[in-house]
Motif scaffolding. Structure first.
Motif, PDB file in Angstrom:
ATOM      1  N   PHE A  96      36.179  30.870  56.702  1.00 21.68           N
ATOM      2  CA  PHE A  96      35.763  30.120  55.513  1.00 21.68           C
ATOM      3  C   PHE A  96      36.925  29.312  54.949  1.00 21.68           C
ATOM      4  CE2 PHE A  96      32.116  33.100  55.149  1.00 21.68           C
ATOM      5  CZ  PHE A  96      31.117  32.167  54.919  1.00 21.68           C
ATOM      6  N   SER A  97      38.087  29.935  54.869  1.00 17.69           N
ATOM      7  CA  SER A  97      39.249  29.259  54.281  1.00 17.69           C
ATOM      8  C   SER A  97      39.693  28.071  55.125  1.00 17.69           C
ATOM      9  CB  SER A  97      40.410  30.252  54.126  1.00 17.69           C
ATOM     10  OG  SER A  97      40.056  31.326  53.282  1.00 17.69           O
ATOM     11  N   SER A  98      39.504  28.161  56.434  1.00 20.57           N
ATOM     12  CA  SER A  98      39.978  27.096  57.326  1.00 20.57           C
ATOM     13  C   SER A  98      39.196  25.800  57.169  1.00 20.57           C
ATOM     14  CB  SER A  98      39.920  27.566  58.780  1.00 20.57           C
ATOM     15  OG  SER A  98      38.585  27.773  59.199  1.00 20.57           O
ATOM     16  N   VAL A  99      37.977  25.880  56.617  1.00 21.31           N
ATOM     17  CA  VAL A  99      37.179  24.670  56.436  1.00 21.31           C
ATOM     18  C   VAL A  99      37.238  24.158  55.003  1.00 21.31           C
ATOM     19  CG1 VAL A  99      35.617  25.248  58.322  1.00 21.31           C
ATOM     20  CG2 VAL A  99      35.059  25.982  55.998  1.00 21.31           C
ATOM     21  N   ALA A 100      38.047  24.815  54.168  1.00 17.06           N
ATOM     22  CA  ALA A 100      38.215  24.336  52.796  1.00 17.06           C
ATOM     23  C   ALA A 100      38.966  23.010  52.800  1.00 17.06           C
ATOM     24  CB  ALA A 100      38.984  25.371  51.978  1.00 17.06           C
ATOM     25  N   ARG A 101      38.739  22.199  51.786  1.00 17.09           N
ATOM     26  CA  ARG A 101      39.350  20.875  51.740  1.00 17.09           C
ATOM     27  C   ARG A 101      40.867  20.933  51.555  1.00 17.09           C
ATOM     28  NH1 ARG A 101      35.445  17.146  51.711  1.00 17.09           N
ATOM     29  NH2 ARG A 101      33.360  17.754  51.008  1.00 17.09           N
ATOM     30  N   ASP A 102      41.358  22.019  50.986  1.00 17.33           N
ATOM     31  CA  ASP A 102      42.805  22.164  50.813  1.00 17.33           C
ATOM     32  C   ASP A 102      43.385  23.223  51.749  1.00 17.33           C
ATOM     33  OD1 ASP A 102      41.508  24.226  49.579  1.00 17.33           O
ATOM     34  OD2 ASP A 102      42.654  24.151  47.717  1.00 17.33           O
ATOM     35  N   ALA A 103      42.735  23.417  52.908  1.00 16.85           N
ATOM     36  CA  ALA A 103      43.215  24.415  53.873  1.00 16.85           C
ATOM     37  C   ALA A 103      44.633  24.104  54.338  1.00 16.85           C
ATOM     38  CB  ALA A 103      42.271  24.493  55.069  1.00 16.85           C
ATOM     39  N   ASN A 104      44.953  22.829  54.418  1.00 15.06           N
ATOM     40  CA  ASN A 104      46.301  22.462  54.855  1.00 15.06           C
ATOM     41  C   ASN A 104      47.376  22.936  53.887  1.00 15.06           C
ATOM     42  OD1 ASN A 104      45.207  20.520  52.984  1.00 15.06           O
ATOM     43  ND2 ASN A 104      46.965  19.205  53.420  1.00 15.06           N
ATOM     44  N   LEU A 105      46.990  23.163  52.632  1.00 17.18           N
ATOM     45  CA  LEU A 105      47.944  23.622  51.621  1.00 17.18           C
ATOM     46  C   LEU A 105      48.013  25.142  51.520  1.00 17.18           C
ATOM     47  CD1 LEU A 105      47.073  21.152  48.700  1.00 17.18           C
ATOM     48  CD2 LEU A 105      49.016  21.011  50.282  1.00 17.18           C
ATOM     49  N   TYR A 106      46.866  25.812  51.697  1.00 16.59           N
ATOM     50  CA  TYR A 106      46.820  27.220  51.322  1.00 16.59           C
ATOM     51  C   TYR A 106      46.321  28.178  52.402  1.00 16.59           C
ATOM     52  CZ  TYR A 106      47.222  25.081  46.702  1.00 16.59           C
ATOM     53  OH  TYR A 106      47.634  24.335  45.634  1.00 16.59           O
ATOM     54  N   LEU A 107      45.913  27.692  53.573  1.00  9.50           N
ATOM     55  CA  LEU A 107      45.411  28.612  54.598  1.00  9.50           C
ATOM     56  C   LEU A 107      46.466  29.628  55.003  1.00  9.50           C
ATOM     57  CD1 LEU A 107      43.192  29.518  56.523  1.00  9.50           C
ATOM     58  CD2 LEU A 107      44.004  27.804  58.166  1.00  9.50           C
ATOM     59  N   ASP A 108      47.709  29.192  55.157  1.00 10.80           N
ATOM     60  CA  ASP A 108      48.769  30.129  55.524  1.00 10.80           C
ATOM     61  C   ASP A 108      48.976  31.183  54.450  1.00 10.80           C
ATOM     62  OD1 ASP A 108      49.691  28.131  53.804  1.00 10.80           O
ATOM     63  OD2 ASP A 108      51.774  28.365  54.469  1.00 10.80           O
ATOM     64  N   LYS A 109      48.726  30.810  53.183  1.00 13.36           N
ATOM     65  CA  LYS A 109      48.853  31.773  52.077  1.00 13.36           C
ATOM     66  C   LYS A 109      47.758  32.828  52.157  1.00 13.36           C
ATOM     67  CE  LYS A 109      52.037  28.999  50.311  1.00 13.36           C
ATOM     68  NZ  LYS A 109      51.858  27.784  51.110  1.00 13.36           N
ATOM     69  N   VAL A 110      46.550  32.413  52.550  1.00 11.28           N
ATOM     70  CA  VAL A 110      45.448  33.363  52.721  1.00 11.28           C
ATOM     71  C   VAL A 110      45.782  34.369  53.821  1.00 11.28           C
ATOM     72  CG1 VAL A 110      43.019  33.627  53.359  1.00 11.28           C
ATOM     73  CG2 VAL A 110      43.720  31.707  51.909  1.00 11.28           C
ATOM     74  N   ILE A 111      46.344  33.878  54.916  1.00  7.63           N
ATOM     75  CA  ILE A 111      46.716  34.755  56.036  1.00  7.63           C
ATOM     76  C   ILE A 111      47.780  35.753  55.600  1.00  7.63           C
ATOM     77  CG2 ILE A 111      47.796  34.809  58.318  1.00  7.63           C
ATOM     78  CD1 ILE A 111      46.501  32.060  58.845  1.00  7.63           C
ATOM     79  N   LEU A 112      48.792  35.275  54.895  1.00  6.65           N
ATOM     80  CA  LEU A 112      49.863  36.169  54.432  1.00  6.65           C
ATOM     81  C   LEU A 112      49.336  37.206  53.444  1.00  6.65           C
ATOM     82  CD1 LEU A 112      52.771  33.598  53.970  1.00  6.65           C
ATOM     83  CD2 LEU A 112      52.698  35.497  55.616  1.00  6.65           C
ATOM     84  N   GLN A 172      50.078  48.339  43.464  1.00  7.25           N
ATOM     85  CA  GLN A 172      49.615  47.096  44.072  1.00  7.25           C
ATOM     86  C   GLN A 172      50.585  45.943  43.854  1.00  7.25           C
ATOM     87  OE1 GLN A 172      48.152  48.953  41.768  1.00  7.25           O
ATOM     88  NE2 GLN A 172      46.890  47.777  40.348  1.00  7.25           N
ATOM     89  N   SER A 173      51.573  46.150  42.983  1.00 18.44           N
ATOM     90  CA  SER A 173      52.590  45.117  42.789  1.00 18.44           C
ATOM     91  C   SER A 173      53.501  44.988  44.001  1.00 18.44           C
ATOM     92  CB  SER A 173      53.431  45.432  41.544  1.00 18.44           C
ATOM     93  OG  SER A 173      52.643  45.305  40.372  1.00 18.44           O
ATOM     94  N   LEU A 174      53.417  45.938  44.936  1.00 18.00           N
ATOM     95  CA  LEU A 174      54.167  45.817  46.183  1.00 18.00           C
ATOM     96  C   LEU A 174      53.626  44.682  47.051  1.00 18.00           C
ATOM     97  CD1 LEU A 174      54.709  49.542  47.281  1.00 18.00           C
ATOM     98  CD2 LEU A 174      56.464  47.894  46.598  1.00 18.00           C
ATOM     99  N   MET A 175      52.402  44.239  46.750  1.00 16.78           N
ATOM    100  CA  MET A 175      51.818  43.117  47.492  1.00 16.78           C
ATOM    101  C   MET A 175      52.212  41.803  46.819  1.00 16.78           C
ATOM    102  SD  MET A 175      47.939  44.165  48.631  1.00 16.78           S
ATOM    103  CE  MET A 175      47.352  44.537  46.978  1.00 16.78           C
ATOM    104  N   PRO A 176      52.971  40.942  47.483  1.00 15.97           N
ATOM    105  CA  PRO A 176      53.281  39.628  46.907  1.00 15.97           C
ATOM    106  C   PRO A 176      51.990  38.851  46.654  1.00 15.97           C
ATOM    107  CG  PRO A 176      54.673  40.080  48.813  1.00 15.97           C
ATOM    108  CD  PRO A 176      53.621  41.141  48.795  1.00 15.97           C
ATOM    109  N   LYS A 177      51.990  38.048  45.608  1.00 17.38           N
ATOM    110  CA  LYS A 177      50.803  37.264  45.253  1.00 17.38           C
ATOM    111  C   LYS A 177      50.947  35.852  45.824  1.00 17.38           C
ATOM    112  CE  LYS A 177      49.901  39.939  41.060  1.00 17.38           C
ATOM    113  NZ  LYS A 177      50.887  40.979  41.412  1.00 17.38           N
ATOM    114  N   PHE A 178      50.222  35.596  46.905  1.00 14.87           N
ATOM    115  CA  PHE A 178      50.296  34.297  47.573  1.00 14.87           C
ATOM    116  C   PHE A 178      49.247  33.322  47.071  1.00 14.87           C
ATOM    117  CE2 PHE A 178      52.133  37.298  50.607  1.00 14.87           C
ATOM    118  CZ  PHE A 178      53.306  36.643  50.966  1.00 14.87           C
ATOM    119  N   LEU A 179      48.283  33.804  46.270  1.00 19.67           N
ATOM    120  CA  LEU A 179      47.168  32.950  45.841  1.00 19.67           C
ATOM    121  C   LEU A 179      47.051  32.952  44.325  1.00 19.67           C
ATOM    122  CD1 LEU A 179      44.602  34.072  48.579  1.00 19.67           C
ATOM    123  CD2 LEU A 179      45.813  31.877  48.469  1.00 19.67           C
ATOM    124  N   ALA A 180      48.170  32.701  43.663  1.00 16.59           N
ATOM    125  CA  ALA A 180      48.189  32.673  42.198  1.00 16.59           C
ATOM    126  C   ALA A 180      48.134  31.231  41.708  1.00 16.59           C
ATOM    127  CB  ALA A 180      49.452  33.364  41.684  1.00 16.59           C
TER     128      ALA A 180
END
Length: 304
Positions: free
Chosen positions: A150-166, A234-242
């Motif tokens: 789903f994220s890969s077909v988003a219009r801003d996937a080029n900006l944030y897809l790698d953040k979703v994966i991380l 849960q703060s041990l998880m970096p926030k990549f989608l803030a």
């Protein structure tokens, strides 16, 4: 000859799945369905697809048209799918799996049966732990793969897809750590089932309570709750989608939708110190947990 430290015992692995698949498979399907709908519903309702938050407005002949704010997939993924809500669901699943392979087998005297086989103690306990981690991994993948699609077909996937994966990778590592913690408690308190279960539920409750407190802190700006973020697991998880509530000044056309311009929500990068510290802390705790499980079980007196 003794087998290597992490050599799994195939028969134990298969036995656990055969005994519990009627519960495991529906639970995995439920996790998939909830996460799939959490992404699909807002994605299908929106006439333009984004990961980040977006503020858009129609451009009319008479000037600026009505505004429309799109929440974006990012916040949904960060909270419900690869966030604290997802961690709570996976934690309950991990506790359930640990009960299958440790607590239930001690009650039914199956552990003593395994101990009577040629398998070493390390083989027995590590194959059980491997079973739990393998099932957690499968459950994660059935959530991770659709999310990436789903994220890969988003219009801003080029900006944030790698953040979703991380975000997904760190979410997985956190849940493996939680599963190992529950497993360790079940082994060390194998003769005190209520105590190990209560401690495990206390961890789940702690995650839930700290998440609620952080929600109130961020939503209502309760400065008295600043400390919670520093003590939450849960703060041990970096926030990549803030994404902040403010929007950039630059307006860009939305491809495929004439007369619509959008400005992206301001993105907050993940904390660089946490990016380095988190894998080290989680890796250290995970390794310590595995070594501790093996050490305790090798000395444990398994009662019939």
């Amino acid at each position: 000859m003794k087998s290597n430290f992490l050599t799994p015992t195939k028969n134990i692995f298969i036995s656990h799945f055969k005994s519990n698949w009627k519960i495991i498979l529906p639970f995995i399907f439920g996790i998939f369905l909830v996460s799939f709908l959490a992404i699909l519903i807002p994605f299908s309702w929106s006439e333009f697809k984004y990961i980040g938050t977006v503020e858009a407005h129609w451009v009319l002949d008479t000037g600026r048209g009505p505004d429309a704010r799109v929440f974006g997939l990012g916040p949904i993924i960060a909270v419900f799918v690869f966030g604290s809500f997802g961690t709570l669901i996976f934690s309950i699943f991990s506790l359930l799996l640990t009960g299958f392979v440790i607590t239930s087998e001690l009650k039914k005297n199956k552990m003593s049966i395994w101990m009577a086989t040629p398998s070493t103690r390390n083989q027995i306990i590590m194959s059980k732990l491997l079973f739990v981690i393998a099932i957690i991994t499968v459950a994660f993948l059935v959530v991770f793969i659709p999310t990436i699609i789903f994220s890969s077909v988003a219009r801003d996937a080029n900006l944030y897809l790698d953040k979703v994966i991380l975000q997904g990778i760190f979410f997985y590592l956190m849940n493996v750590l939680v599963a190992i913690a529950f497993f360790f408690l079940a082994v060390i308190f194998s003769n005190q089932e209520r105590l190990s279960t209560s401690l495990s539920w206390a961890i789940i409750g702690y995650i839930a309570i700290t998440e609620i407190l952080m929600f109130f802190h961020k939503t209502f700006d309760f400065q008295q709750l600043n400390f919670v973020e520093f003590i939450a697991l849960q703060s041990l998880m970096p926030k990549f989608l803030a994404f902040g509530s403010a929007y950039g000044k630059e307006e860009v056309p939305v491809p495929g939708i004439p007369n619509l311009k959008a400005s992206y929500g301001v993105y907050t990068p993940a904390n660089k110190i946490l990016l380095i510290a988190s894998p080290i802390i989680q890796g250290g705790l995970t390794t310590a947990g595995i070594v501790g499980i093996s050490s305790v079980f090798n000395r444990k007196d398994i009662k019939a």
